[in-house]
Structures are given as C-alpha cells and as structure tokens.
Write a protein that holds these residues in place. Structure first.
Motif, short mmCIF file in Angstrom:
data_model
loop_
_atom_site.label_atom_id
_atom_site.label_comp_id
_atom_site.label_asym_id
_atom_site.label_seq_id
_atom_site.Cartn_x
_atom_site.Cartn_y
_atom_site.Cartn_z
N ASN A 144 15.21 -4.63 0.58
CA ASN A 144 14.90 -4.54 -0.85
C ASN A 144 13.68 -3.66 -1.09
OD1 ASN A 144 17.00 -6.23 -1.66
ND2 ASN A 144 15.75 -8.09 -1.51
N LEU A 145 12.68 -3.79 -0.23
CA LEU A 145 11.48 -2.95 -0.38
C LEU A 145 11.83 -1.47 -0.31
CD1 LEU A 145 8.75 -4.75 1.78
CD2 LEU A 145 8.75 -4.45 -0.70
N TYR A 154 7.82 0.33 -8.45
CA TYR A 154 6.63 -0.13 -7.74
C TYR A 154 6.20 -1.54 -8.14
CZ TYR A 154 6.29 4.78 -6.41
OH TYR A 154 6.55 6.03 -5.91
N SER A 155 6.52 -1.93 -9.37
CA SER A 155 6.17 -3.30 -9.79
C SER A 155 6.93 -4.32 -8.96
CB SER A 155 6.48 -3.49 -11.28
OG SER A 155 7.85 -3.27 -11.53
N SER A 175 -0.26 -2.70 2.80
CA SER A 175 -0.36 -1.33 3.29
C SER A 175 0.50 -0.40 2.45
CB SER A 175 0.06 -1.27 4.77
OG SER A 175 -0.02 0.06 5.26
N LEU A 176 1.70 -0.85 2.11
CA LEU A 176 2.59 -0.06 1.24
C LEU A 176 1.94 0.16 -0.12
CD1 LEU A 176 6.23 -1.43 1.76
CD2 LEU A 176 5.43 0.90 2.16
N MET A 177 1.33 -0.88 -0.67
CA MET A 177 0.71 -0.77 -1.98
C MET A 177 -0.45 0.22 -1.95
SD MET A 177 2.46 -2.36 -4.13
CE MET A 177 1.35 -1.87 -5.44
N ILE A 184 0.19 7.06 -7.32
CA ILE A 184 0.03 6.87 -8.76
C ILE A 184 -1.28 7.52 -9.22
CG2 ILE A 184 -0.33 5.16 -10.58
CD1 ILE A 184 1.48 3.26 -8.98
N ALA A 185 -2.33 7.37 -8.44
CA ALA A 185 -3.63 7.94 -8.79
C ALA A 185 -3.55 9.46 -8.90
CB ALA A 185 -4.69 7.54 -7.77
#
Length: 262
Positions: A144-145, A154-155, A175-177, A184-185
């Motif tokens: 799923n990830l 991403y949410s 780590s993925l986040m 995103i930044a």
C-alpha cells in the motif's frame, strides 16, 4: 547444539524480551552467537544439519534483524536478512513456519522503498505467493505504501505510520516521510515566496510547529514568528548575457555565404 551456544541463546532471549529490550546487551550476545554459529556450521548451513539447531539459528538471526531496526542500523538489518534467506527458501519445507518471517520480509520491502529501489521492491514482491501479498498484513502494508507513493497520496503514507502492523515499521515510515517532506519543500520553494506557519506545518505533515521550525532552519528559510509566516530562500536567477553583436555578425556572414552559393 553446544551448551555454551544454548546458554548464550537463552541470554539473548531474556535481553530481547525484557521491557524495554536491552539492545546493548543483545548486540554483545549476538556477536558471540554469530561466531558460535559459524563454528557449528549453522550460519550458512549445508548438508545434513539437526533441524532443531536450525530453528534456533533462524531465531537468533531473526532477533538480530529486529535488534538492528530498533537500533536504527539498516546495514546490519540488511546483513541479517541476507543470512535468513537460506532458512526461508532452502529449508522452508523442512522447518516449521516462523511467526517472524513475514514481519521481517515486510520490513525488507519498506527498506527498499526508503532507498528508492523500486525495481528491487517489485522483484522481491514477485517471489511471494499472491495470497500472501493480498492477505498478509505485514506484506500489504509496504504494498500500500508503494502504491500511495506512486499516486502522490502523501497523507495516506503519513497516516500509515499509525496503522503499522509492527512498531519497527514506524522507523522506515518516518524515513519515507523525511524524503517526502524534502520533495514537498522543494515544490513550495519554487511555487511560493512565503507561507503562513500554520499552512506550512500542515503541508509538511509536521505534528507541531517546533518541528517545522527545526526543519526550516535546516533549509535556510526565514521565519517571522511575529507575522506568523515563512519566507523561502530562493536561488538567484542566473543572468545570461546574450552576445548581440556577435550573433548579428554571424547571421550577416551566413547570409552572404548563401548569396554566393545562389
């Protein structure tokens, strides 16, 4: 199995199952156990080996894999996972199933995602039965990830942290986040000159403003707490001087050459 190995194995079990796990003690005992497994021919078993000894060797390596994740030592986890492949494949029909096998296989799949090794992720996934992929919660979670990452949802990746089937999975989701936040930044820096602190906190999936401020400092953003906004550090646009005179001269020379040809 030698009595010394058995004693060390029992010592490892006590350290690992204590609340919380004594990771330092586990690491010391694991190093001694691996030497013992090598000497006993159980680390990379070949030929006729006592099945009971193999179960113990597998259990030792599985505990080592979990200790590695809890210690945030990914290379160590990688080594333990490689050593476990012999037990999970060559001896799959000889040994009783291990309750830790699919949690460890799932952790390996998430590890591949965090390293952006998507091709290896799918190759590894293809080695598993379709029923396992569809029904086993430890395998469904990384599947799923991967899908949500490809969709840009991403949410859902962020929410998956709380839905992790084992505590160790949260380490890789975090780590993925981290990777997602940097992406995103970069988009925010390109799209906006500034953003309200509240909006930036939400967009970057930070649970609180203090974590955002730490992140902003690392990115070199300007934070105005009184105004409640962030100003992004933009790269200066490179100015390229166009050599007009040389272009005109070259064009005229080219035109004269064409006239001579005609």
């Amino acid at each position: 199995m030698a009595s010394q190995l058995k004693t060390l194995y029992e010592e490892l079990g006590r350290a690992f199952h204590s609340k919380p796990s004594d990771l330092k003690k586990c690491a010391i005992v694991l190093n001694r156990l691996k030497i013992g497994l090598i000497e006993a021919g159980l680390l990379i078993p070949q030929g006729d080996v006592n099945l009971g000894d193999l179960v113990v060797a597998r259990d030792i390596l599985e505990i080592g894999a979990f200790v590695s994740i809890r210690s945030r030592d990914v290379p160590s986890f990688d080594r333990y996972f490689s050593q476990l492949q012999t037990f999970y494949t060559d001896y799959s029909e000889s040994l009783p199933p291990s309750k830790r096998e699919y949690p460890i296989r799932g952790l390996n799949l998430i590890r591949l995602l965090t390293q952006n090794r998507i091709a290896d992720f799918h190759t590894t996934l293809e080695s598993l039965d379709a029923d396992v992929i569809a029904e086993n919660p430890f395998i469904k979670h990384p599947v799923n990830l991967e899908r949500w990452l490809m969709e840009g949802s991403y949410s859902k990746v962020w929410n998956a942290r709380e839905e992790a089937p084992a505590e160790e999975y949260k380490f890789f989701v975090d780590s993925l986040m981290g990777t997602i936040r940097n992406e995103i930044a970069s988009c925010e820096e390109a799209a906006y000159e500034s953003l309200p602190l509240k909006d930036a906190t939400t967009l970057l999936f930070f649970p609180n403003q203090s974590e955002l401020l730490t992140f902003a400092q690392k990115r070199g953003w300007q934070v105005d707490l009184s105004a409640g906004n962030i100003t992004f550090k933009r790269k200066g646009e490179e100015k390229m001087e166009i050599p007009k005179q040389r272009l005109i001269a070259a064009s005229l020379a080219y035109a004269r050459e064409l006239e001579q040809i005609v």
